[in-house]
Design an enzyme around this catalytic site. Sequence first.
Site, PDB file in Angstrom:
ATOM      1  N   GLU A 132       0.822  -1.214   0.000  1.00  0.00           N
ATOM      2  CA  GLU A 132       0.000   0.000   0.000  1.00  0.00           C
ATOM      3  C   GLU A 132       0.855   1.263   0.000  1.00  0.00           C
ATOM      4  OE1 GLU A 132      -4.074  -0.392   2.137  1.00  0.00           O
ATOM      5  OE2 GLU A 132      -2.561  -1.207   3.512  1.00  0.00           O
ATOM      6  N   TYR A 161     -12.785  27.422  -1.625  1.00  0.00           N
ATOM      7  CA  TYR A 161     -12.850  25.955  -1.614  1.00  0.00           C
ATOM      8  C   TYR A 161     -11.849  25.325  -2.567  1.00  0.00           C
ATOM      9  CZ  TYR A 161     -16.370  27.268  -5.152  1.00  0.00           C
ATOM     10  OH  TYR A 161     -17.046  27.838  -6.192  1.00  0.00           O
ATOM     11  N   ILE A 206      -5.867   5.836   8.066  1.00  0.00           N
ATOM     12  CA  ILE A 206      -6.646   6.960   7.552  1.00  0.00           C
ATOM     13  C   ILE A 206      -7.153   7.833   8.705  1.00  0.00           C
ATOM     14  CG2 ILE A 206      -7.254   5.890   5.364  1.00  0.00           C
ATOM     15  CD1 ILE A 206      -9.958   5.128   6.508  1.00  0.00           C
ATOM     16  N   GLU A 207      -7.157   7.308   9.928  1.00  0.00           N
ATOM     17  CA  GLU A 207      -7.478   8.132  11.095  1.00  0.00           C
ATOM     18  C   GLU A 207      -6.484   9.287  11.211  1.00  0.00           C
ATOM     19  OE1 GLU A 207      -7.407   4.858  10.989  1.00  0.00           O
ATOM     20  OE2 GLU A 207      -8.875   3.941  12.370  1.00  0.00           O
ATOM     21  N   LYS A 230     -11.754   4.808   1.929  1.00  0.00           N
ATOM     22  CA  LYS A 230     -10.766   3.957   1.278  1.00  0.00           C
ATOM     23  C   LYS A 230     -11.523   2.823   0.592  1.00  0.00           C
ATOM     24  CE  LYS A 230      -6.316   1.767   2.470  1.00  0.00           C
ATOM     25  NZ  LYS A 230      -5.387   1.450   3.594  1.00  0.00           N
TER      26      LYS A 230
END
Length: 264
Positions: free
Chosen positions: A20, A52, A71-72, A98
Amino acid sequence: MKIEISSLEVLTTHGVLPEEKVNPQPFIFDISLEADCEEAALRDDLSKTVNYSQVCALVQNVATARTYNLIEALARECAFSILEKFERVRSVEVKVSKPKAPVKAQFGNISVSYYAERNSVYISLGSSMGDREKTIKAALSKLSAMRGIKLLRTSSMIKTAPVGGVAQNEFVNCAAELDCFLSPRALLDKIHTVEAHLGRVRSRRWDDRPIDIDIIFFGDKVIAEEGLAVPHPHYASRAFVTLPLKELCPEKICPLTHKAIKDM
């Protein structure tokens, strides 16, 4: 005003598995911002709102600048980076999905959401040992150097007699306003770290100490938890707290008593 950015896709490398970290996969970001944009709406002025396009670019940069195992951690970094760059943003929630996570199961998506908000925090600082003013300034410097904490203003330093019948030395006290997007508990942990670094040892209550830092107000929150009470339960009866606060924020309304500091 709420600004929402949905389904921002970034091809990058995050994950625990070795492959990954090498083979890019899609990560999807959904971002919700609460921001002070009323003037932008009235004036139709881009400079008065949160751009934005810049938010998207920032999230893309964060997502590709380094590799995260979780991903936290990625979601937290995105949220903190947004609050740091865009001062108009009051709160942010970042959802990181994900969809191609290497999970041996049938699933539609895997995601994590991280929420952070900006609060104006008032703290009280006191010292009765050593170079008291120098220690207080060092404490403020150490706090402001920590991520998620920015020192905005400080009151004058005042000298006060000890209270509680244990301490013998005269105290120096002041108050400070922080811009903070840590949680109340996380800020308390940082405060305890600073106190320990500056020699604070919690032995006898009310004893002399090189530094003492209390959270007086955390935005307009009312908190009653083990080891954490906000507003500070005794602040209104302590002149060494209220006098600096009257200088710093006389119009501040206590969320418990609903009285202005200037009237205490």
